[in-house]
Write a protein that holds these residues in place. Structure first.
Motif, PDB file in Angstrom:
ATOM      1  N   LEU A  18       0.858  -1.184   0.000  1.00 38.48           N
ATOM      2  CA  LEU A  18       0.000   0.000   0.000  1.00 38.48           C
ATOM      3  C   LEU A  18       0.894   1.234   0.000  1.00 38.48           C
ATOM      4  O   LEU A  18       2.006   1.206   0.545  1.00 38.48           O
ATOM      5  CB  LEU A  18      -0.910   0.046   1.237  1.00 38.48           C
ATOM      6  N   ARG A  19       0.372   2.291  -0.584  1.00 35.42           N
ATOM      7  CA  ARG A  19       1.088   3.568  -0.545  1.00 35.42           C
ATOM      8  C   ARG A  19       0.183   4.593   0.107  1.00 35.42           C
ATOM      9  O   ARG A  19      -0.863   4.956  -0.464  1.00 35.42           O
ATOM     10  CB  ARG A  19       1.466   4.018  -1.949  1.00 35.42           C
ATOM     11  N   LEU A  20       0.562   5.009   1.290  1.00 35.99           N
ATOM     12  CA  LEU A  20      -0.207   6.013   2.007  1.00 35.99           C
ATOM     13  C   LEU A  20       0.284   7.402   1.632  1.00 35.99           C
ATOM     14  O   LEU A  20       1.464   7.595   1.346  1.00 35.99           O
ATOM     15  CB  LEU A  20      -0.063   5.818   3.521  1.00 35.99           C
ATOM     16  N   ALA A  21      -0.632   8.351   1.656  1.00 40.61           N
ATOM     17  CA  ALA A  21      -0.278   9.737   1.393  1.00 40.61           C
ATOM     18  C   ALA A  21      -0.736  10.614   2.546  1.00 40.61           C
ATOM     19  O   ALA A  21      -1.752  10.332   3.183  1.00 40.61           O
ATOM     20  CB  ALA A  21      -0.917  10.215   0.094  1.00 40.61           C
ATOM     21  N   CYS A  22       0.018  11.652   2.797  1.00 42.60           N
ATOM     22  CA  CYS A  22      -0.337  12.658   3.798  1.00 42.60           C
ATOM     23  C   CYS A  22      -0.283  14.008   3.092  1.00 42.60           C
ATOM     24  O   CYS A  22       0.808  14.495   2.772  1.00 42.60           O
ATOM     25  CB  CYS A  22       0.633  12.604   4.963  1.00 42.60           C
ATOM     26  N   ALA A  23      -1.447  14.567   2.828  1.00 42.62           N
ATOM     27  CA  ALA A  23      -1.533  15.877   2.180  1.00 42.62           C
ATOM     28  C   ALA A  23      -1.567  16.956   3.256  1.00 42.62           C
ATOM     29  O   ALA A  23      -2.431  16.939   4.129  1.00 42.62           O
ATOM     30  CB  ALA A  23      -2.768  15.949   1.307  1.00 42.62           C
ATOM     31  N   ALA A  24      -0.620  17.862   3.173  1.00 40.33           N
ATOM     32  CA  ALA A  24      -0.479  18.881   4.208  1.00 40.33           C
ATOM     33  C   ALA A  24      -0.836  20.262   3.682  1.00 40.33           C
ATOM     34  O   ALA A  24      -0.547  20.597   2.535  1.00 40.33           O
ATOM     35  CB  ALA A  24       0.960  18.891   4.727  1.00 40.33           C
ATOM     36  N   SER A  25      -1.464  21.045   4.526  1.00 43.45           N
ATOM     37  CA  SER A  25      -1.710  22.454   4.219  1.00 43.45           C
ATOM     38  C   SER A  25      -1.452  23.270   5.484  1.00 43.45           C
ATOM     39  O   SER A  25      -1.596  22.774   6.603  1.00 43.45           O
ATOM     40  CB  SER A  25      -3.137  22.679   3.714  1.00 43.45           C
TER      41      SER A  25
END
Length: 111
Positions: A18-25
């Motif tokens: 699996l490839r997890l993503a963390c989108a930050a703002s």
């Protein structure tokens, strides 16, 4: 205001990836570290991996050789590539940065 949104979790069979993503703002990844944690039901939170402002990485022993953390500062996104997953990797995975935490993305590894 810092906001972190994890995605990419799901159900996989042992040995899967699996490839997890963390989108930050609201946070600049070039000056802030990002930490991936996980918490399994009934267990304490475990640090999984970190990536520093300049790209330096750290992995928990259980993650070494199987997980890879990377980021794209311009996209304000951090990824956690997880390979050869095992049932004990089942947990909710969270990213942390600048004092904030996302809501997490669940990972289930089961045959």
């Amino acid at each position: 205001q810092v906001q972190l949104v994890e995605s990419g979790g799901g159900s996989v069979q042992p040995g899967g990836s699996l490839r997890l993503a963390c989108a930050a703002s609201g946070v600049t990844l070039s000056t802030n570290a990002v930490i991936w944690y996980r918490q399994a039901p009934g267990k304490e939170r475990d640090l999984v991996a970190t990536i520093g402002p300049t790209g330096g990485t750290y992995y928990a022993n259980f993650a070494k050789g199987r997980f890879t953390v990377s980021k794209d500062n311009a996209k304000s996104t951090v990824w956690l590539q997880m390979n050869n997953l095992a049932p004990e990797d089942t947990a909710v995975y969270y990213c942390f940065a600048a004092g904030a935490r996302g809501k997490g993305t669940p990972v289930t590894v089961s045959s």
